[in-house]
Design a protein around this motif. Structure first.
Motif, PDB file in Angstrom:
ATOM      1  N   GLY A 280     -41.203  47.829   5.567  1.00 21.53           N
ATOM      2  CA  GLY A 280     -40.732  49.676   5.729  1.00 21.53           C
ATOM      3  C   GLY A 280     -39.462  49.311   6.491  1.00 21.53           C
ATOM      4  N   PRO A 281     -38.461  48.421   7.205  1.00 22.91           N
ATOM      5  CA  PRO A 281     -38.156  48.807   8.077  1.00 22.91           C
ATOM      6  C   PRO A 281     -37.248  50.201   7.643  1.00 22.91           C
ATOM      7  CG  PRO A 281     -37.378  47.422   6.770  1.00 22.91           C
ATOM      8  CD  PRO A 281     -38.751  48.155   6.400  1.00 22.91           C
TER       9      PRO A 281
ATOM     10  N   ASP B  55     -32.561  49.416  12.420  1.00 22.63           N
ATOM     11  CA  ASP B  55     -33.667  49.017  13.046  1.00 22.63           C
ATOM     12  C   ASP B  55     -33.201  47.336  13.440  1.00 22.63           C
ATOM     13  OD1 ASP B  55     -36.082  50.163  12.138  1.00 22.63           O
ATOM     14  OD2 ASP B  55     -36.987  48.868  11.506  1.00 22.63           O
TER      15      ASP B  55
ATOM     16  N   ARG C 254     -36.366  42.527  14.927  1.00 22.08           N
ATOM     17  CA  ARG C 254     -37.111  42.874  15.818  1.00 22.08           C
ATOM     18  C   ARG C 254     -38.469  42.484  14.878  1.00 22.08           C
ATOM     19  NH1 ARG C 254     -38.611  49.317  14.181  1.00 22.08           N
ATOM     20  NH2 ARG C 254     -39.705  48.082  13.315  1.00 22.08           N
TER      21      ARG C 254
ATOM     22  N   LEU D 181     -38.506  44.448   3.494  1.00 23.99           N
ATOM     23  CA  LEU D 181     -38.044  44.783   2.616  1.00 23.99           C
ATOM     24  C   LEU D 181     -38.959  46.809   2.400  1.00 23.99           C
ATOM     25  CD1 LEU D 181     -39.919  43.052  -0.490  1.00 23.99           C
ATOM     26  CD2 LEU D 181     -40.727  45.764   0.486  1.00 23.99           C
TER      27      LEU D 181
ATOM     28  N   ALA E  92     -38.460  50.329   0.525  1.00 21.55           N
ATOM     29  CA  ALA E  92     -37.896  51.493  -0.449  1.00 21.55           C
ATOM     30  C   ALA E  92     -36.662  52.062  -0.539  1.00 21.55           C
ATOM     31  CB  ALA E  92     -38.904  52.492  -0.687  1.00 21.55           C
TER      32      ALA E  92
ATOM     33  N   ALA F 244     -36.823  47.195  -2.265  1.00 25.66           N
ATOM     34  CA  ALA F 244     -38.001  47.430  -3.170  1.00 25.66           C
ATOM     35  C   ALA F 244     -38.833  48.530  -3.115  1.00 25.66           C
ATOM     36  CB  ALA F 244     -38.020  46.120  -3.422  1.00 25.66           C
ATOM     37  N   ASP F 245     -39.927  48.328  -3.940  1.00 29.49           N
ATOM     38  CA  ASP F 245     -40.989  49.256  -3.648  1.00 29.49           C
ATOM     39  C   ASP F 245     -42.047  47.914  -3.493  1.00 29.49           C
ATOM     40  OD1 ASP F 245     -43.407  50.889  -3.901  1.00 29.49           O
ATOM     41  OD2 ASP F 245     -42.822  51.771  -5.372  1.00 29.49           O
ATOM     42  N   ALA F 246     -43.181  47.620  -2.487  1.00 22.83           N
ATOM     43  CA  ALA F 246     -43.739  46.860  -2.150  1.00 22.83           C
ATOM     44  C   ALA F 246     -44.919  47.003  -3.495  1.00 22.83           C
ATOM     45  CB  ALA F 246     -44.361  47.122  -0.531  1.00 22.83           C
ATOM     46  N   GLN F 247     -45.027  48.248  -3.712  1.00 18.58           N
ATOM     47  CA  GLN F 247     -46.525  48.325  -4.138  1.00 18.58           C
ATOM     48  C   GLN F 247     -46.501  47.315  -5.036  1.00 18.58           C
ATOM     49  OE1 GLN F 247     -47.888  53.003  -4.455  1.00 18.58           O
ATOM     50  NE2 GLN F 247     -45.123  52.132  -4.983  1.00 18.58           N
TER      51      GLN F 247
ATOM     52  N   ARG G 101     -44.316  48.397  10.746  1.00 16.60           N
ATOM     53  CA  ARG G 101     -44.360  49.292  11.452  1.00 16.60           C
ATOM     54  C   ARG G 101     -44.065  51.191  10.702  1.00 16.60           C
ATOM     55  NH1 ARG G 101     -40.376  50.569  16.432  1.00 16.60           N
ATOM     56  NH2 ARG G 101     -39.278  52.434  14.980  1.00 16.60           N
ATOM     57  N   PHE G 102     -45.084  51.900  11.022  1.00 10.71           N
ATOM     58  CA  PHE G 102     -45.405  53.140   9.441  1.00 10.71           C
ATOM     59  C   PHE G 102     -44.583  53.132   8.633  1.00 10.71           C
ATOM     60  CE2 PHE G 102     -45.682  54.310  14.739  1.00 10.71           C
ATOM     61  CZ  PHE G 102     -46.932  54.418  14.587  1.00 10.71           C
ATOM     62  N   GLY G 103     -44.900  51.982   8.102  1.00 10.08           N
ATOM     63  CA  GLY G 103     -44.000  51.797   6.369  1.00 10.08           C
ATOM     64  C   GLY G 103     -44.564  51.703   5.335  1.00 10.08           C
TER      65      GLY G 103
ATOM     66  N   PHE H 217     -47.819  55.132  -0.190  1.00 11.70           N
ATOM     67  CA  PHE H 217     -48.006  54.031  -1.555  1.00 11.70           C
ATOM     68  C   PHE H 217     -48.280  55.723  -2.537  1.00 11.70           C
ATOM     69  CE2 PHE H 217     -48.329  50.317   0.607  1.00 11.70           C
ATOM     70  CZ  PHE H 217     -47.039  50.168   0.531  1.00 11.70           C
TER      71      PHE H 217
HETATM   72  C1  LIG Z   1     -41.775  56.392   8.860  1.00 11.00           C
HETATM   73  S1  LIG Z   1     -41.020  55.182   8.189  1.00 11.00           S
HETATM   74  C2  LIG Z   1     -40.886  54.031   9.614  1.00 11.00           C
HETATM   75  C3  LIG Z   1     -39.428  52.589   9.639  1.00 11.00           C
HETATM   76  C4  LIG Z   1     -39.666  52.075  10.748  1.00 11.00           C
HETATM   77  N1  LIG Z   1     -41.040  50.938   9.868  1.00 11.00           N
HETATM   78  C5  LIG Z   1     -40.029  52.393  11.959  1.00 11.00           C
HETATM   79  O1  LIG Z   1     -40.909  52.347  12.697  1.00 11.00           O
HETATM   80  O2  LIG Z   1     -38.789  52.870  12.149  1.00 11.00           O
HETATM   81  C6  LIG Z   1     -41.487  54.939   6.447  1.00 11.00           C
HETATM   82  C7  LIG Z   1     -40.242  53.718   5.564  1.00 11.00           C
HETATM   83  O3  LIG Z   1     -41.184  53.034   5.419  1.00 11.00           O
HETATM   84  C8  LIG Z   1     -40.015  52.768   3.905  1.00 11.00           C
HETATM   85  N2  LIG Z   1     -41.205  52.674   2.651  1.00 11.00           N
HETATM   86  C9  LIG Z   1     -41.785  54.059   2.126  1.00 11.00           C
HETATM   87  N3  LIG Z   1     -42.450  54.056   0.612  1.00 11.00           N
HETATM   88  C10 LIG Z   1     -41.825  51.973   0.300  1.00 11.00           C
HETATM   89  C11 LIG Z   1     -42.993  51.535  -0.370  1.00 11.00           C
HETATM   90  N4  LIG Z   1     -43.468  52.086  -1.470  1.00 11.00           N
HETATM   91  N5  LIG Z   1     -42.417  49.980  -0.471  1.00 11.00           N
HETATM   92  C12 LIG Z   1     -41.411  49.768   0.836  1.00 11.00           C
HETATM   93  N6  LIG Z   1     -40.992  50.385   1.755  1.00 11.00           N
HETATM   94  C13 LIG Z   1     -41.409  51.505   1.592  1.00 11.00           C
HETATM   95  C14 LIG Z   1     -39.083  53.534   3.639  1.00 11.00           C
HETATM   96  O4  LIG Z   1     -38.290  53.582   3.102  1.00 11.00           O
HETATM   97  C15 LIG Z   1     -39.098  53.844   5.096  1.00 11.00           C
HETATM   98  O5  LIG Z   1     -38.096  52.480   5.599  1.00 11.00           O
END
Ligand SMILES: C[S@@+](CC[C@H](N)C(=O)[O-])C[C@H]1O[C@@H](n2cnc3c(N)ncnc32)[C@H](O)[C@@H]1O
Length: 243
Positions: A17-18, A22, A26, A38, A40, A67-70, A85-87, A91
């Motif tokens: 979830g970057p 980014d 990083r 990876l 979404a 892709a969806d990490a789930q 980081r907050f990604g 889910f």
């Molecule tokens: C709040 S942002 C955080 C982004 C970054 N890591 C940061 O700290 O600035 C959440 C990120 O999680 C990703 N994300 C949400 N659900 C996801 C999933 N099921 N699989 C992969 N990535 C996902 C979103 O696409 C988004 O890029």
């Protein structure tokens, strides 16, 4: 995150979830054989743009997937570290997601992720909710529900990660101000686009939305400091080891 992951020379990390923009370095693993980032699907900018930027910045050992990490079909036992980081708070099925992430890790591999603590520890979320409530009585998000609070409750997260195949689950509290921009205008450009703001704005009629967003702008102005627009926040650095 480095402290949690250990400074082993040749890691293979996966970053969950970057966001677009980014910096590709990083994950801070210049010695990694291979790094995967990876996230979404984002309709605006795809993985190919991220790949081009990484190449332009001279970072060859990183790959990007939309892709969806789930449910992403990781090669089992491939990675040494999963970081986010907050990604990992969004889910729909957290157990399936963390079981899938665990499957990507080698036995003994590390998980290190940042997630928000309780809403009351996060002035920025409280402010967004208060300014955009527009007369609504907004319910507190239940612990565990997809969204910023999904990993806020320690007992809940311990059960979740243990059930997904992790052990040695630890929490470090990080209470630092979040920085939203150099001034209120820049901060609004960023904050106006984040999911929680869009979610709370949905369903408001145009006039109500404009008035609510003016309140949000006023709150951002009230938080301007010489170091930029800052709000109090509390996050967990959650660490775990694949059993
Ligand atoms: C709040 S942002 C955080 C982004 C970054 N890591 C940061 O700290 O600035 C959440 C990120 O999680 C990703 N994300 C949400 N659900 C996801 C999933 N099921 N699989 C992969 N990535 C996902 C979103 O696409 C988004 O890029």
């Amino acid at each position: 995150m480095d402290a949690v992951c250990g400074r082993v020379r040749r890691h293979e990390p996966v970053d969950l979830g970057p966001v677009p923009g980014d910096r590709p370095d990083r994950a801070r693993r210049p010695s990694a054989r291979h790094r995967l980032r990876l996230r979404a699907v984002n309709p605006r900018r795809g993985a190919s743009g991220a790949r081009r930027r990484a190449t332009a910045e001279g970072v060859p050992n990183v790959d990007f997937r939309q892709a969806d990490a789930q449910v992403y079909a990781f090669d089992p036992g491939t990675f040494d570290i999963a970081i986010s980081r907050f990604g990992v708070m969004f889910f729909d099925d957290r157990t399936a997601a963390f079981t899938n992430i665990a499957s990507a890790l080698r036995s003994g591999g590390r998980l290190a992720m940042l997630a928000w603590q309780d809403i009351r520890k996060n002035e920025w979320i409280m402010t967004v909710r208060e300014t955009l409530a527009a007369g609504r009585d907004l319910p507190m998000p239940p612990a565990g529900a997809p969204g910023p609070m999904a990993l806020a409750d320690q007992d809940d997260v311990r059960g979740l990660l243990a059930g997904a195949g992790f052990e040695s689950i630890g929490f470090t509290s990080i209470e630092e101000p979040v920085w939203f921009g150099a001034d209120a205008e820049a901060a609004y450009e960023f904050v106006g686009e984040i999911g929680i703001v869009k979610g709370l704005s949905d369903g408001l009629d145009a006039d109500t939305k404009a008035a609510a967003h003016e309140q949000l702008r006023a709150a951002l102005r009230a938080h301007e400091t010489p170091e930029g627009v800052r709000f109090g926040s509390g996050a967990w650095l959650i660490s775990a080891t694949k059993a």
